[in-house]
Enzyme design. Structure first.
Site, PDB file in Angstrom:
ATOM      1  N   TYR A  21       0.850  -1.192   0.000  1.00 60.17           N
ATOM      2  CA  TYR A  21       0.000   0.000   0.000  1.00 60.17           C
ATOM      3  C   TYR A  21       0.884   1.240   0.000  1.00 60.17           C
ATOM      4  O   TYR A  21       1.811   1.350   0.810  1.00 60.17           O
ATOM      5  CB  TYR A  21      -0.893  -0.003   1.253  1.00 60.17           C
ATOM      6  CG  TYR A  21      -1.843   1.175   1.331  1.00 60.17           C
ATOM      7  CD1 TYR A  21      -2.853   1.337   0.376  1.00 60.17           C
ATOM      8  CD2 TYR A  21      -1.743   2.120   2.345  1.00 60.17           C
ATOM      9  CE1 TYR A  21      -3.726   2.409   0.443  1.00 60.17           C
ATOM     10  CE2 TYR A  21      -2.619   3.200   2.422  1.00 60.17           C
ATOM     11  CZ  TYR A  21      -3.607   3.342   1.467  1.00 60.17           C
ATOM     12  OH  TYR A  21      -4.477   4.399   1.529  1.00 60.17           O
ATOM     13  N   ASP A  54       9.154   3.005   0.561  1.00 56.64           N
ATOM     14  CA  ASP A  54       8.051   3.661   1.244  1.00 56.64           C
ATOM     15  C   ASP A  54       8.138   3.250   2.711  1.00 56.64           C
ATOM     16  O   ASP A  54       7.729   2.143   3.088  1.00 56.64           O
ATOM     17  CB  ASP A  54       6.729   3.231   0.604  1.00 56.64           C
ATOM     18  CG  ASP A  54       5.536   3.890   1.256  1.00 56.64           C
ATOM     19  OD1 ASP A  54       5.703   4.508   2.330  1.00 56.64           O
ATOM     20  OD2 ASP A  54       4.425   3.787   0.686  1.00 56.64           O
ATOM     21  N   LYS A  87       3.449   8.887   9.635  1.00 59.99           N
ATOM     22  CA  LYS A  87       3.143   8.151  10.878  1.00 59.99           C
ATOM     23  C   LYS A  87       4.092   8.520  12.028  1.00 59.99           C
ATOM     24  O   LYS A  87       3.959   9.594  12.583  1.00 59.99           O
ATOM     25  CB  LYS A  87       3.130   6.647  10.591  1.00 59.99           C
ATOM     26  CG  LYS A  87       2.093   6.315   9.458  1.00 59.99           C
ATOM     27  CD  LYS A  87       1.354   5.058   9.660  1.00 59.99           C
ATOM     28  CE  LYS A  87       0.533   4.668   8.443  1.00 59.99           C
ATOM     29  NZ  LYS A  87      -0.859   4.486   8.671  1.00 59.99           N
TER      30      LYS A  87
HETATM   31  C1  LIG Z   1       3.396   2.097   3.508  1.00 61.67           C
HETATM   32  C2  LIG Z   1       2.382   3.205   3.397  1.00 61.67           C
HETATM   33  N1  LIG Z   1       2.542   4.155   2.452  1.00 61.67           N
HETATM   34  C3  LIG Z   1       1.691   5.179   2.314  1.00 61.67           C
HETATM   35  C4  LIG Z   1       0.597   5.290   3.151  1.00 61.67           C
HETATM   36  C5  LIG Z   1      -0.345   6.437   2.991  1.00 61.67           C
HETATM   37  O1  LIG Z   1      -0.209   7.318   4.053  1.00 61.67           O
HETATM   38  P1  LIG Z   1      -1.411   8.328   4.421  1.00 61.67           P
HETATM   39  O2  LIG Z   1      -2.522   7.475   4.955  1.00 61.67           O
HETATM   40  O3  LIG Z   1      -0.813   9.233   5.460  1.00 61.67           O
HETATM   41  O4  LIG Z   1      -1.776   9.046   3.171  1.00 61.67           O
HETATM   42  C6  LIG Z   1       0.385   4.338   4.148  1.00 61.67           C
HETATM   43  C7  LIG Z   1      -0.776   4.433   5.049  1.00 61.67           C
HETATM   44  O5  LIG Z   1      -1.069   3.573   5.838  1.00 61.67           O
HETATM   45  C8  LIG Z   1       1.297   3.261   4.275  1.00 61.67           C
HETATM   46  O6  LIG Z   1       1.132   2.309   5.198  1.00 61.67           O
END
Ligand SMILES: Cc1ncc(COP(=O)(O)O)c(C=O)c1O
Length: 441
Positions: free
Chosen positions: A142, A244, A272
């Site tokens: 994700y 990421d 986060k």
């Molecule tokens: C690995 C990863 N990348 C990107 C995101 C997206 O972040 P946001 O929810 O702050 O847009 C998340 C959200 O859980 C994530 O777990």
């Protein structure tokens, strides 16, 4: 447990907020999307007064617990001085310096508000730097909800296609199929398929993006050899490697998953844990790439980027996490290890085969059949018994413990031995109760 007050507010919410929630991840929460009154350290209370030992931690941001004093005091001080300047503050320089100091790939940093935006920024930068458009991503990872990247979600019941030619599945209705034209997808952790794709199309790729722990796919850490192969192939073909680290950043180690594996990407995204609970995200990486944002036609923008409130929280959180060789984060490691070992022993005693993956501050559990093969990607994670996990989750919730419904446990530096031991006792009872129907639990 009684949820009457939450239920009344949920019904009221549904009249003015679609589905009664503001993120679809919360739509199917059990027993219903709850309303919370407050959190403190490693615990949270719903508005009916039910108390939970909390391993959801806001889906990850509250690594320092729900009420980290230094973060709270820093934002209180800043709140008196203004919230958004649309200009620079010293705080953003300090926050960027802390990231540069502790994250291996970080030579320069830009801030955003959400992880989705930071990913968007990283992918744009990679395309601008390479003059190529294709991006390789992995099934079940994700990277936020934006149209250009939210494909091939970890969703049971979907047709997946073959391993060699996975189907390009949209995460949501409303995503134009044209957005998938620039994406390629592979199963995770498969060097043979990766090598074959690079041989055929490596020079078309602007970037490869992955979550090194594949959290959304079931938390499936990369095999180290796979990440090393990815680094070598990207170097050989002039492809930008993006990690990421929205979940892994400042949590797996202070330097993130890249420090844990000793594999340095070209760019990385953070959110986060970065802000100690404030809405903040960052893209960081090699100066030669990052500089493009400061030199002309490659645009990165946002009204709330590096707003001083978020930066005050970020500086406070990062100072705490990085001080004394990362001793604060070590607390989450110690408590996570105690919990992991306690859960594993309770599961064994109750006769369940439970697979644990990750590191103590963030790990996941799956109930596996006897003959299961190792979980290496989203496809093999489908062997896990999702119904049993759901029943275990329900049994734990009824005993005042919450972890994420997809099996991930987030530890905080504020969880105590008493929290952990109470959780293990609840788990022992819940594991014993499994096998019955939900109403018997
Ligand atoms: C690995 C990863 N990348 C990107 C995101 C997206 O972040 P946001 O929810 O702050 O847009 C998340 C959200 O859980 C994530 O777990």
């Amino acid at each position: 447990m009684n949820y009457d007050t939450s239920r009344a507010w949920y019904e009221r919410a549904c009249r003015v907020i679609p589905g009664g929630v503001n993120s679809n991840v919360r739509l199917n929460s059990e027993p219903l999307p709850l309303f919370y009154s407050h959190g403190r350290d490693g615990r949270i209370w719903d508005i009916d007064g039910n108390e939970y030992i909390d391993y959801v931690l806001g889906q990850g941001p509250m690594l320092l617990g729900h009420t980290p004093r230094p973060v709270i005091e820093a934002i209180q001080r800043q709140a008196e001085k203004g919230l958004v300047y649309a200009g620079q503050s010293e705080l953003e320089v300090r926050a960027a310096e802390l990231i540069v100091e502790h994250v291996p790939c970080a030579e320069m940093v830009r801030f955003n508000t959400t992880g989705s935006e930071a990913v968007h920024a990283a992918v744009r930068l990679a395309r601008a730097a390479t003059d190529r458009t294709k991006v390789l991503r992995f099934e079940g990872h994700y990277h936020g909800w934006l149209d250009t990247i939210a494909w091939c979600p970890a969703r049971r019941g979907d047709e997946l296609g073959t391993r060699e030619a996975p189907l390009m599945r949209a995460s949501s209705k409303g995503q134009p199929s044209e957005d998938a034209v620039n994406l390629l997808v592979l199963p995770w952790n498969d060097e043979a398929l990766l090598g074959a794709l690079f041989t055929e199309r490596g020079t078309e790729l602007a970037a490869v993006i992955c979550d090194p722990f594949a959290c959304a796919a079931g938390l499936i850490p990369a095999r180290p050899a796979f990440l090393r192969a990815l680094r070598t192939l990207c170097d050989a073909h002039g492809v930008v490697l993006i990690f990421d680290e929205v979940i892994t950043g400042f949590r797996v180690t202070v330097g993130g998953a890249q420090a844990y594996y000793g594999v340095t990407p070209d760019l990385a995204t953070f959110a986060k844990a970065l802000g100690g609970g404030l809405a903040v995200a960052a893209v960081a990486g090699k100066a030669e790439l990052m500089r493009l944002f400061g030199e002309g036609p490659t645009v990165h923008a946002g009204t709330y980027n590096a707003n001083p409130l978020a930066m005050a929280g970020t500086v406070a959180a990062l100072e705490l996490l990085t001080a004394n060789g990362g001793s604060e984060l070590q607390k989450a490691h110690v408590m996570g290890k105690r919990l992991w070992e306690g859960l594993a022993s309770a599961a064994r005693q109750a006769g369940h085969t439970v697979d644990f993956r990750g590191v103590p501050p963030v790990f996941s559990i799956s109930f596996l059949p006897e003959a299961a093969t190792p979980i290496l990607d989203f496809r093999s994670a489908l062997q896990a018994d999702a119904d049993k996990l759901k029943n275990f989750w329900r049994a734990m919730h009824q005993r005042g413990v919450q972890f994420t419904s997809f099996g991930i446990w987030f530890l905080s530096t504020a969880h105590t031995e008493a929290d952990i031991d109470q959780t293990i006792a609840a788990a022992a009872a819940s594991f014993e109760a499994l096998g019955g129907t939900f109403s018997e639990i």
